[in-house]
Design an enzyme around this catalytic site. Structure first.
Site, mmCIF file in Angstrom:
data_model
loop_
_atom_site.group_PDB
_atom_site.id
_atom_site.type_symbol
_atom_site.label_atom_id
_atom_site.label_comp_id
_atom_site.label_asym_id
_atom_site.label_seq_id
_atom_site.Cartn_x
_atom_site.Cartn_y
_atom_site.Cartn_z
ATOM 1 N N ASP A 222 0.813 -1.215 0.000
ATOM 2 C CA ASP A 222 0.000 0.000 0.000
ATOM 3 C C ASP A 222 0.852 1.274 0.000
ATOM 4 O OD1 ASP A 222 -1.969 -1.954 0.474
ATOM 5 O OD2 ASP A 222 -1.972 -1.569 2.631
ATOM 6 N N GLU B 160 -11.224 -0.746 -3.816
ATOM 7 C CA GLU B 160 -10.581 0.007 -2.741
ATOM 8 C C GLU B 160 -9.467 0.875 -3.309
ATOM 9 O OE1 GLU B 160 -9.213 -3.141 -0.236
ATOM 10 O OE2 GLU B 160 -7.611 -3.746 -1.589
#
Length: 457
Positions: free
Chosen positions: A181, A347
């Site tokens: 991420d 997401e």
């Protein structure tokens, strides 16, 4: 013989193992090889042995004898040794290479503390969870044995840290170890990366780190900048997907967190610091976005600041939520939140602007899937409406590159050169909780669409 029995044998027999005081040693992190002190020319390898390696050895043999030395999975003052997505660990007192299971037991089994070896400049490696045991070779095999105060044992358990047999030649991963991420930005001409620390079962890590670079190749580790447990009263678990923005000399760090027990809903927080490398303090003492306040999981926040200085907060799994931030960067009007769900959206929203066009990018599918990928849409405002343009980053199975997603984008200051940071399954042997961070170029076509990104090793 199981570990507990082995650990108690000395006491049962009335014997006490005494490890003489030893000076802690240090190892430079990065690519390194470990050469046996008493068998020069034999090196610790991924097979859990000491094997001969020479300049004429195969490329595979050289790679097997090259480890990435990292701060210890169980303790940053000790060390872990990685090859690709796997770590050297002890199991039933035998050394072997394994995929990180993300459990506390695995992290301890894969962490070793360095002390001075038998000859000047050498090191010996004591197990983090069995400090009276050291890695030593017997018949060229590596074992974790109780310390013996003999010249032979000291020699068998000592290694010289040497230059790597297989120097890094590929671009990725750009960070040694397991990180996911990644959020990449440029402050004052220096690049900064803020990732999720990976390799924990259920992604249960608690700490955020910062890295910086001037060239996108050589990265400085600035250590832990925020630790949920002691630093955030409302979260002690699930330190995920951070992002950062600057305003008026202050740095605002947005992050996901949850509680290990009780209400497990993820929430979004914001911390503030005077430096992009922290230390950061919780700016509110409560979540910025509460779990359940809006649809989907409250995770994956990012901030986009438009040309007029107005900043916008985006977040969400299942739906993407967007809202203008107040000038304090730590509040907004909940009634003004706009929610949408582009086709394929899961997401990790990310917004950028180029030549008057707004780009909303996101990740599709599940991060545990090799089909995790990045798609995008364009619009004429920070809120859209959005027109989907397609997938721009996806796996390359022929190269062993899987699960390419949860990205961020940065522009080289003063240019139209763009880079994308993202994670993938660690190569080799990675999975949805064993991911690594890498960077590739992002190119725009003449019509403003994004050219498909080629993920590289």
């Amino acid at each position: 013989m199981n570990r507990l029995v082995a650990a108690l044998v000395g006491l049962t027999l009335g014997a006490v193992i005494v490890v003489p005081s030893a000076h802690a040693a240090t190892i430079a992190t990065g690519a390194r090889s470990l050469e046996s002190v008493n068998f020069p020319g034999r090196f610790v390898t991924a097979a859990g042995r000491i094997d001969p390696v020479t300049s004429g050895s195969t490329a595979a043999a050289k790679r097997d004898a090259t480890f990435t030395v990292l701060p210890g999975l169980a303790s940053p003052s000790c060390y872990s040794f990685q090859v690709g997505g796997m770590f050297l660990r002890h199991y039933d007192f035998r050394l072997r290479l394994d995929v990180n299971a993300g459990t506390p037991a695995f992290r301890q089994d894969a962490t070793f503390c360095a002390v001075d070896g038998s000859v000047a400049g050498s090191i010996s490696l004591a197990a983090y969870n069995y400090p009276d045991h050291r890695i030593r070779h017997r018949d060229y095999q590596l074992w974790l044995d109780p310390y013996q105060d003999t010249a032979g044992f000291r020699a068998d358990s000592s290694f010289r840290v040497t230059a790597p047999w297989a120097p890094k030649t590929n671009k990725g991963p750009v960070l040694p170890g397991l990180y996911a991420d990644p959020h990449i930005v440029n402050f004052g001409g220096r690049y900064y990366l803020y990732p999720t620390t990976d390799g924990f079962a259920s992604w249960s890590g608690t700490q955020f780190k910062a890295f910086s670079s001037t060239d996108l190749v050589n990265w400085t580790d600035h250590g832990v900048i925020l630790d949920l447990g002691p630093g955030v009263s409302w979260a002690d678990n699930s330190a995920w997907a951070p992002s950062i923005a600057e305003r008026n000399g202050k740095y605002y760090f947005y992050f996901s967190g949850g509680m290990a027990s009780g209400d497990t809903a993820k929430q979004l927080g914001v911390a503030v610091a005077d430096s992009p490398t922290g230390p950061f303090r919780d700016a509110l003492g409560r979540p910025l976005v509460r779990g359940g306040q809006f649809s989907g999981q409250a995770i994956d926040s990012m901030v986009f600041t438009d040309d007029d200085g107005q900043s916008y907060l985006y977040w969400g799994q299942g739906s993407v939520h967007a809202v203008r931030l107040n000038s304090d960067m730590i509040s907004f009007d909940p009634a003004q939140v706009r929610s949408s769900k582009p086709s394929g959206y899961n997401e990790a929203p990310f917004v950028l602007k180029r030549n008057g066009t707004y780009y909303l990018m996101w990740s599709e599918n599940d991060t545990r899937s090799e089909d995790y990928q990045v798609a995008y849409a364009t619009g004429n405002s920070p809120f859209g409406p959005w027109t989907k343009r397609g997938v721009v980053l996806q796996k390359r199975t022929g190269q062993g590159i899987l699960g390419t997603g949860h990205h961020s984008v940065v522009r080289e200051p003063g240019t139209d050169t763009w880079y994308v940071a993202y994670h993938r399954f660690a190569v080799p042997g990675g999975n949805g909780i064993n991911r690594e961070t890498t960077i590739d170029r992002l190119h725009f076509n003449s019509d403003g669409t994004i050219r498909p990104i080629t993920p590289t090793l």
